[in-house]
Design a protein around this motif. Structure first.
Motif, PDB file in Angstrom:
ATOM      1  N   LEU A 155       5.660 -11.264   2.148  1.00 53.24           N
ATOM      2  CA  LEU A 155       5.376 -10.630   3.436  1.00 53.24           C
ATOM      3  C   LEU A 155       5.927  -9.203   3.475  1.00 53.24           C
ATOM      4  O   LEU A 155       5.257  -8.281   3.959  1.00 53.24           O
ATOM      5  N   ILE A 156       7.129  -9.020   2.952  1.00 55.39           N
ATOM      6  CA  ILE A 156       7.723  -7.680   2.946  1.00 55.39           C
ATOM      7  C   ILE A 156       6.927  -6.740   2.052  1.00 55.39           C
ATOM      8  O   ILE A 156       6.673  -5.580   2.412  1.00 55.39           O
ATOM      9  N   LEU A 157       6.492  -7.226   0.897  1.00 59.60           N
ATOM     10  CA  LEU A 157       5.668  -6.385   0.023  1.00 59.60           C
ATOM     11  C   LEU A 157       4.355  -6.011   0.710  1.00 59.60           C
ATOM     12  O   LEU A 157       3.895  -4.866   0.621  1.00 59.60           O
ATOM     13  N   GLY A 158       3.753  -6.981   1.393  1.00 56.99           N
ATOM     14  CA  GLY A 158       2.525  -6.679   2.124  1.00 56.99           C
ATOM     15  C   GLY A 158       2.750  -5.618   3.187  1.00 56.99           C
ATOM     16  O   GLY A 158       1.923  -4.717   3.377  1.00 56.99           O
ATOM     17  N   SER A 159       3.890  -5.685   3.871  1.00 54.53           N
ATOM     18  CA  SER A 159       4.209  -4.689   4.901  1.00 54.53           C
ATOM     19  C   SER A 159       4.403  -3.308   4.290  1.00 54.53           C
ATOM     20  O   SER A 159       4.040  -2.291   4.896  1.00 54.53           O
ATOM     21  N   MET A 160       4.987  -3.268   3.095  1.00 55.86           N
ATOM     22  CA  MET A 160       5.193  -1.978   2.430  1.00 55.86           C
ATOM     23  C   MET A 160       3.868  -1.290   2.126  1.00 55.86           C
ATOM     24  O   MET A 160       3.758  -0.066   2.218  1.00 55.86           O
ATOM     25  N   TYR A 161       2.847  -2.078   1.766  1.00 55.36           N
ATOM     26  CA  TYR A 161       1.551  -1.504   1.399  1.00 55.36           C
ATOM     27  C   TYR A 161       0.611  -1.350   2.587  1.00 55.36           C
ATOM     28  O   TYR A 161      -0.359  -0.598   2.506  1.00 55.36           O
ATOM     29  N   ASP A 162       0.882  -2.043   3.661  1.00 55.77           N
ATOM     30  CA  ASP A 162       0.014  -1.993   4.836  1.00 55.77           C
ATOM     31  C   ASP A 162       0.142  -0.620   5.511  1.00 55.77           C
ATOM     32  O   ASP A 162       1.235  -0.238   5.941  1.00 55.77           O
ATOM     33  N   PRO A 163      -0.951   0.148   5.629  1.00 59.24           N
ATOM     34  CA  PRO A 163      -0.862   1.477   6.251  1.00 59.24           C
ATOM     35  C   PRO A 163      -0.303   1.451   7.668  1.00 59.24           C
ATOM     36  O   PRO A 163       0.286   2.437   8.117  1.00 59.24           O
ATOM     37  N   ASP A 164      -0.465   0.331   8.370  1.00 62.48           N
ATOM     38  CA  ASP A 164       0.011   0.246   9.747  1.00 62.48           C
ATOM     39  C   ASP A 164       1.465  -0.210   9.845  1.00 62.48           C
ATOM     40  O   ASP A 164       2.044  -0.181  10.935  1.00 62.48           O
ATOM     41  N   HIS A 165       2.064  -0.639   8.739  1.00 63.85           N
ATOM     42  CA  HIS A 165       3.436  -1.157   8.784  1.00 63.85           C
ATOM     43  C   HIS A 165       4.338  -0.573   7.695  1.00 63.85           C
ATOM     44  O   HIS A 165       5.501  -0.959   7.605  1.00 63.85           O
ATOM     45  N   THR A 166       3.823   0.336   6.891  1.00 60.72           N
ATOM     46  CA  THR A 166       4.594   0.827   5.747  1.00 60.72           C
ATOM     47  C   THR A 166       5.881   1.541   6.151  1.00 60.72           C
ATOM     48  O   THR A 166       6.854   1.553   5.393  1.00 60.72           O
ATOM     49  N   LEU A 167       5.898   2.117   7.350  1.00 63.34           N
ATOM     50  CA  LEU A 167       7.080   2.857   7.788  1.00 63.34           C
ATOM     51  C   LEU A 167       8.152   1.955   8.399  1.00 63.34           C
ATOM     52  O   LEU A 167       9.250   2.425   8.694  1.00 63.34           O
ATOM     53  N   GLU A 168       7.844   0.687   8.588  1.00 61.46           N
ATOM     54  CA  GLU A 168       8.814  -0.209   9.219  1.00 61.46           C
ATOM     55  C   GLU A 168       9.963  -0.561   8.280  1.00 61.46           C
ATOM     56  O   GLU A 168      11.078  -0.830   8.730  1.00 61.46           O
ATOM     57  N   THR A 169       9.699  -0.584   6.979  1.00 60.06           N
ATOM     58  CA  THR A 169      10.712  -0.961   5.997  1.00 60.06           C
ATOM     59  C   THR A 169      10.873   0.165   4.982  1.00 60.06           C
ATOM     60  O   THR A 169       9.872   0.617   4.415  1.00 60.06           O
ATOM     61  N   PRO A 170      12.093   0.647   4.742  1.00 60.00           N
ATOM     62  CA  PRO A 170      12.288   1.669   3.704  1.00 60.00           C
ATOM     63  C   PRO A 170      11.779   1.161   2.361  1.00 60.00           C
ATOM     64  O   PRO A 170      12.099   0.043   1.950  1.00 60.00           O
ATOM     65  N   ASN A 171      10.974   1.945   1.677  1.00 56.33           N
ATOM     66  CA  ASN A 171      10.385   1.488   0.421  1.00 56.33           C
ATOM     67  C   ASN A 171      10.022   2.674  -0.455  1.00 56.33           C
ATOM     68  O   ASN A 171      10.179   3.834  -0.053  1.00 56.33           O
ATOM     69  N   VAL A 172       9.521   2.368  -1.641  1.00 56.10           N
ATOM     70  CA  VAL A 172       9.158   3.403  -2.605  1.00 56.10           C
ATOM     71  C   VAL A 172       7.647   3.538  -2.756  1.00 56.10           C
ATOM     72  O   VAL A 172       7.173   4.245  -3.644  1.00 56.10           O
ATOM     73  N   VAL A 173       6.886   2.888  -1.891  1.00 52.93           N
ATOM     74  CA  VAL A 173       5.426   2.950  -1.968  1.00 52.93           C
ATOM     75  C   VAL A 173       4.963   4.319  -1.483  1.00 52.93           C
ATOM     76  O   VAL A 173       5.255   4.720  -0.355  1.00 52.93           O
ATOM     77  N   GLU A 174       4.253   5.034  -2.343  1.00 55.57           N
ATOM     78  CA  GLU A 174       3.767   6.364  -1.991  1.00 55.57           C
ATOM     79  C   GLU A 174       2.349   6.334  -1.438  1.00 55.57           C
ATOM     80  O   GLU A 174       1.979   7.194  -0.639  1.00 55.57           O
ATOM     81  N   ASP A 175       1.545   5.363  -1.887  1.00 59.02           N
ATOM     82  CA  ASP A 175       0.146   5.284  -1.464  1.00 59.02           C
ATOM     83  C   ASP A 175      -0.136   3.918  -0.844  1.00 59.02           C
ATOM     84  O   ASP A 175      -0.400   2.943  -1.570  1.00 59.02           O
ATOM     85  N   PRO A 176      -0.055   3.809   0.481  1.00 57.34           N
ATOM     86  CA  PRO A 176      -0.395   2.535   1.127  1.00 57.34           C
ATOM     87  C   PRO A 176      -1.816   2.107   0.772  1.00 57.34           C
ATOM     88  O   PRO A 176      -2.691   2.943   0.519  1.00 57.34           O
ATOM     89  N   SER A 177      -2.038   0.808   0.745  1.00 58.25           N
ATOM     90  CA  SER A 177      -3.337   0.292   0.310  1.00 58.25           C
ATOM     91  C   SER A 177      -3.651  -0.997   1.058  1.00 58.25           C
ATOM     92  O   SER A 177      -2.837  -1.927   1.080  1.00 58.25           O
ATOM     93  N   TRP A 178      -4.836  -1.043   1.668  1.00 54.60           N
ATOM     94  CA  TRP A 178      -5.261  -2.281   2.321  1.00 54.60           C
ATOM     95  C   TRP A 178      -5.391  -3.409   1.296  1.00 54.60           C
ATOM     96  O   TRP A 178      -5.063  -4.558   1.585  1.00 54.60           O
ATOM     97  N   THR A 179      -5.867  -3.067   0.101  1.00 52.18           N
ATOM     98  CA  THR A 179      -6.083  -4.082  -0.926  1.00 52.18           C
ATOM     99  C   THR A 179      -4.772  -4.742  -1.338  1.00 52.18           C
ATOM    100  O   THR A 179      -4.682  -5.978  -1.432  1.00 52.18           O
ATOM    101  N   GLN A 180      -3.741  -3.938  -1.584  1.00 50.27           N
ATOM    102  CA  GLN A 180      -2.444  -4.491  -1.968  1.00 50.27           C
ATOM    103  C   GLN A 180      -1.804  -5.250  -0.802  1.00 50.27           C
ATOM    104  O   GLN A 180      -1.178  -6.304  -1.003  1.00 50.27           O
ATOM    105  N   ALA A 181      -1.958  -4.719   0.395  1.00 51.10           N
ATOM    106  CA  ALA A 181      -1.416  -5.421   1.564  1.00 51.10           C
ATOM    107  C   ALA A 181      -2.079  -6.791   1.710  1.00 51.10           C
ATOM    108  O   ALA A 181      -1.402  -7.802   1.961  1.00 51.10           O
ATOM    109  N   TYR A 182      -3.397  -6.823   1.555  1.00 54.02           N
ATOM    110  CA  TYR A 182      -4.127  -8.093   1.640  1.00 54.02           C
ATOM    111  C   TYR A 182      -3.635  -9.076   0.585  1.00 54.02           C
ATOM    112  O   TYR A 182      -3.411 -10.263   0.874  1.00 54.02           O
ATOM    113  N   LYS A 183      -3.447  -8.608  -0.636  1.00 51.65           N
ATOM    114  CA  LYS A 183      -3.010  -9.466  -1.741  1.00 51.65           C
ATOM    115  C   LYS A 183      -1.686 -10.162  -1.418  1.00 51.65           C
ATOM    116  O   LYS A 183      -1.554 -11.384  -1.584  1.00 51.65           O
ATOM    117  N   TRP A 184      -0.716  -9.404  -0.920  1.00 55.71           N
ATOM    118  CA  TRP A 184       0.604  -9.982  -0.673  1.00 55.71           C
ATOM    119  C   TRP A 184       0.642 -10.784   0.627  1.00 55.71           C
ATOM    120  O   TRP A 184       1.368 -11.782   0.728  1.00 55.71           O
TER     121      TRP A 184
END
Length: 226
Positions: A155-184
């Motif tokens: 769930l946390i990985l999905g949030s990191m990649y989700d364009p609507d939630h990526t800023l909620e958790t400090p992370n190293v993801v530079e390019d948010p992706s719906w596809t990666q968010a969906y996967k996790w």
């Protein structure tokens, strides 16, 4: 009528010896030129002779009492030349561990040990890394736990990649992706995480809206959605 054409003696003298107009002016000009030449000789020639008897100053500019010139400085910084061709000591930065090395060592130790892996313990360690702002290490730990089926990590990985939630958790993801968010999110939902199921519903709406506007990633994801 008789016109007197005779010339008086004083008039004849003027014709033979006309007055020299401007004579005094030429005398003044000549004297001025001589004064200028004398001044030029004094300043140019005199300075050249004076400069030949003066020693060049050193870096400190101190007077030499023996010669009347300027004495060399006794406070110059000596030039240090290294001998033996020894290599310079390594920079402290070269000894700093690469980002993520602690997580890699931790995961390697887990794989080497026998028995069941404590996924909750890995998740807690990932949270510690995040609190310590070691974001690469935290990401690796979340990733490892999620791959092993830990729903909350997924769930946390999905949030990191989700364009609507990526800023909620400090992370190293530079390019948010719906596809990666969906996967996790799917992996977390398969693990029984209710929050992930709710995220999938909202993500579906966002992806459909983007696909309607011609977004290629959203269009491909709609075709893969199950």
């Amino acid at each position: 009528m008789h016109i007197n054409q005779s010339i008086e003696p004083q008039d004849e003298e003027l014709l033979l010896h006309p007055p020299k107009t401007g004579g005094r002016r030429w005398v003044k000009v000549t004297l001025g030129i001589m004064v200028i030449l004398l001044a030029a000789w004094y300043f140019l020639g005199g300075d050249g002779q004076k400069g030949s008897n003066t020693e060049a100053p050193d870096q400190q500019g101190r007077q030499n009492p023996a010669t009347g010139g300027l004495a060399p400085s006794r406070h110059l910084i000596p030039l240090v030349v290294s001998e033996g061709g020894s290599k310079p000591s390594p920079s402290p930065l070269s000894t700093v561990a690469r980002k993520g090395d602690k997580a890699r060592e931790f995961i390697k130790a887990l794989r080497d040990q026998e028995g069941e892996i404590d996924l909750d313990g890995i998740f807690e360690r990932a949270e510690q890394f995040k609190d310590e702002e070691m974001l690469v290490d935290a990401h690796l730990m979340y990733f490892f736990a999620a791959k092993q089926g830990h729903a909350e990590s997924a769930l946390i990985l999905g949030s990191m990649y989700d364009p609507d939630h990526t800023l909620e958790t400090p992370n190293v993801v530079e390019d948010p992706s719906w596809t990666q968010a969906y996967k996790w999110y799917v992996k977390a939902a398969d693990g029984g995480n209710e929050a992930a199921r709710e995220r999938l519903k909202y993500l579906r709406k966002e992806v459909e809206r983007a696909a309607a506007k011609g977004n290629s990633e959203a269009t491909r994801l709609i075709l893969q959605w199950r």
